[in-house]
Design a protein around this motif. Structure first.
Motif, mmCIF file in Angstrom:
data_model
loop_
_atom_site.group_PDB
_atom_site.id
_atom_site.type_symbol
_atom_site.label_atom_id
_atom_site.label_comp_id
_atom_site.label_asym_id
_atom_site.label_seq_id
_atom_site.Cartn_x
_atom_site.Cartn_y
_atom_site.Cartn_z
ATOM 1 N N VAL A 75 -3.797 -6.502 3.724
ATOM 2 C CA VAL A 75 -4.102 -5.258 3.096
ATOM 3 C C VAL A 75 -5.659 -5.614 3.188
ATOM 4 O O VAL A 75 -6.359 -6.295 2.742
ATOM 5 C CB VAL A 75 -3.434 -5.081 1.798
ATOM 6 C CG1 VAL A 75 -4.062 -3.728 1.036
ATOM 7 C CG2 VAL A 75 -2.110 -4.841 1.601
ATOM 8 N N ALA A 80 0.757 -6.074 -2.696
ATOM 9 C CA ALA A 80 1.073 -6.724 -1.373
ATOM 10 C C ALA A 80 2.284 -7.872 -1.552
ATOM 11 O O ALA A 80 3.023 -7.955 -0.803
ATOM 12 C CB ALA A 80 -0.103 -7.495 -0.898
ATOM 13 N N VAL A 136 -3.365 -1.286 6.348
ATOM 14 C CA VAL A 136 -2.204 -1.926 5.790
ATOM 15 C C VAL A 136 -1.358 -2.314 7.213
ATOM 16 O O VAL A 136 -1.110 -1.451 7.891
ATOM 17 C CB VAL A 136 -1.480 -0.937 4.951
ATOM 18 C CG1 VAL A 136 0.098 -1.577 4.569
ATOM 19 C CG2 VAL A 136 -2.292 -0.728 3.855
ATOM 20 N N VAL A 179 -5.265 -10.339 1.879
ATOM 21 C CA VAL A 179 -5.615 -9.356 0.935
ATOM 22 C C VAL A 179 -7.307 -9.449 1.074
ATOM 23 O O VAL A 179 -7.638 -10.445 0.593
ATOM 24 C CB VAL A 179 -5.017 -9.005 -0.515
ATOM 25 C CG1 VAL A 179 -5.670 -7.868 -1.069
ATOM 26 C CG2 VAL A 179 -3.470 -8.966 -0.375
ATOM 27 N N LEU A 199 3.018 0.754 0.710
ATOM 28 C CA LEU A 199 1.971 0.166 0.557
ATOM 29 C C LEU A 199 0.772 1.015 0.481
ATOM 30 O O LEU A 199 0.024 1.030 -0.323
ATOM 31 C CB LEU A 199 1.776 -1.187 1.460
ATOM 32 C CG LEU A 199 2.162 -2.590 0.932
ATOM 33 C CD1 LEU A 199 1.932 -3.579 1.917
ATOM 34 C CD2 LEU A 199 1.293 -2.987 -0.345
ATOM 35 N N LEU A 257 -0.957 2.175 -2.868
ATOM 36 C CA LEU A 257 -2.673 1.779 -2.798
ATOM 37 C C LEU A 257 -3.244 2.935 -3.448
ATOM 38 O O LEU A 257 -4.396 3.008 -4.254
ATOM 39 C CB LEU A 257 -3.101 1.389 -1.700
ATOM 40 C CG LEU A 257 -2.832 0.130 -1.143
ATOM 41 C CD1 LEU A 257 -3.289 -0.162 0.093
ATOM 42 C CD2 LEU A 257 -3.835 -1.011 -2.274
ATOM 43 N N HIS A 290 -9.284 -2.993 2.175
ATOM 44 C CA HIS A 290 -9.799 -1.811 1.607
ATOM 45 C C HIS A 290 -11.482 -2.099 1.689
ATOM 46 O O HIS A 290 -11.788 -3.078 1.360
ATOM 47 C CB HIS A 290 -9.272 -1.435 0.157
ATOM 48 C CG HIS A 290 -9.069 -0.217 -0.021
ATOM 49 N ND1 HIS A 290 -10.537 0.785 -0.062
ATOM 50 C CD2 HIS A 290 -8.043 0.748 -0.366
ATOM 51 C CE1 HIS A 290 -10.116 2.112 -0.057
ATOM 52 N NE2 HIS A 290 -8.794 2.033 -0.565
ATOM 53 N N MET A 306 -4.414 -4.857 -5.528
ATOM 54 C CA MET A 306 -4.264 -5.032 -4.167
ATOM 55 C C MET A 306 -3.275 -6.290 -3.798
ATOM 56 O O MET A 306 -2.275 -6.077 -3.271
ATOM 57 C CB MET A 306 -5.372 -4.907 -3.243
ATOM 58 C CG MET A 306 -6.312 -3.652 -3.175
ATOM 59 S SD MET A 306 -7.825 -4.075 -2.574
ATOM 60 C CE MET A 306 -7.496 -4.466 -0.874
ATOM 61 N N CYS A 351 4.969 -0.761 5.024
ATOM 62 C CA CYS A 351 3.712 -0.169 5.239
ATOM 63 C C CYS A 351 3.371 0.972 4.607
ATOM 64 O O CYS A 351 2.507 1.172 3.975
ATOM 65 C CB CYS A 351 3.672 -0.130 6.853
ATOM 66 S SG CYS A 351 1.817 0.208 7.435
#
Lengths: 150, 83
Positions: A75, A61, A91, A4, A108, A112, A77, A57, A105
């Motif tokens: 993951v 995950a 993701v 992540v 998630l 998010l 971002h 996050m 997927c």
């Protein structure tokens, strides 16, 4: 494998997928979110909570990895100022079979959107700025995964 | 107590954080937000409509009726829009 990251820099989709391909599963699924240039958007600013966002996050995950028995999950971002066309979120999931990879997927990215503390400010061509309001459809998409036994 | 503000809440108040010492009769998040709203015109503009606000106590999302008991950090912000 749970990986992540929260970063300003762009990410390399090929390199991230290669990590998951190498885990020996039968399926890898991924989603890449791209900044849309709707309404003459010139910049999208992503603000986050320095202490809380990465932890949330990570928690999402880990929850997905456990629920779908994933072999791996990535993951990523981005934060800061992004231009139209820029990748903003990534993701990817690896599982023994496609169903788990695809569902994990989708779950998630839905979660998010509604549970990771990010805020988006749009700057338009005329210099005007506005904060993005949450959409009810996003809340419904995230709630679906909780109703379905998460 | 450290207060953090994000997005348009931060912009209207004009700072991203402040340290405050609320009086003993401020017991929950809603009470804290009401007390903070009286600090300036910017605070009032940002905090008067609590239906548009969300919050976290010590980095965990919390409902507005959550007690403050021992909170070190409170974050106040609009609904999140990630992804």
């Amino acid at each position: 494998m749970i990986h992540v990251r929260l970063q300003a820099e762009v990410f390399d989709v090929g390199a991230e997928l290669a990590r998951l391909d190498a885990l020996g599963g039968g399926g890898v699924a991924s989603f890449t979110g791209i900044v849309r240039g709707d309404d003459g958007l010139t910049e999208l600013l992503l603000e986050h909570h320095p202490g809380m966002t990465l932890a949330m996050m990570q928690a999402l995950a880990e929850e997905a990895a456990q629920r779908w028995n994933l072999l791996g999950v990535v993951v990523i971002h981005r934060h800061g100022a992004l231009a139209p066309g820029a990748p903003i979120v990534f993701v990817a999931t690896a599982a023994k079979h496609r169903g788990a990879a695809l569902e994990a997927c989708a779950s998630l990215i839905d979660r998010l959107k509604t549970q990771a503390p990010f805020w988006k400010r749009e700057t338009l061509a005329d210099g005007g700025q506005r904060w993005v309001e949450p959409r009810a459809s996003d809340d419904e998409a995230a709630a679906r995964w909780l109703r379905d036994g998460g | 107590m450290d207060i953090l503000y994000f997005a348009w809440v931060r912009e209207r108040i004009g700072t991203d954080h402040e340290k405050v010492d609320p009086p003993g009769n401020v017991r929950d998040l809603r009470g804290l937000i009401g007390w903070l709203a009286a600090r300036s015109a910017g605070h009032e503009s940002a905090l008067s409509d609590t239906s548009r606000l969300r919050a976290a106590i010590d980095q965990q999302f919390a409902e507005l009726d959550a007690p403050l008991a021992g909170a070190r950090e409170v974050a106040i912000f609009p609904p999140v829009t990630g992804g």
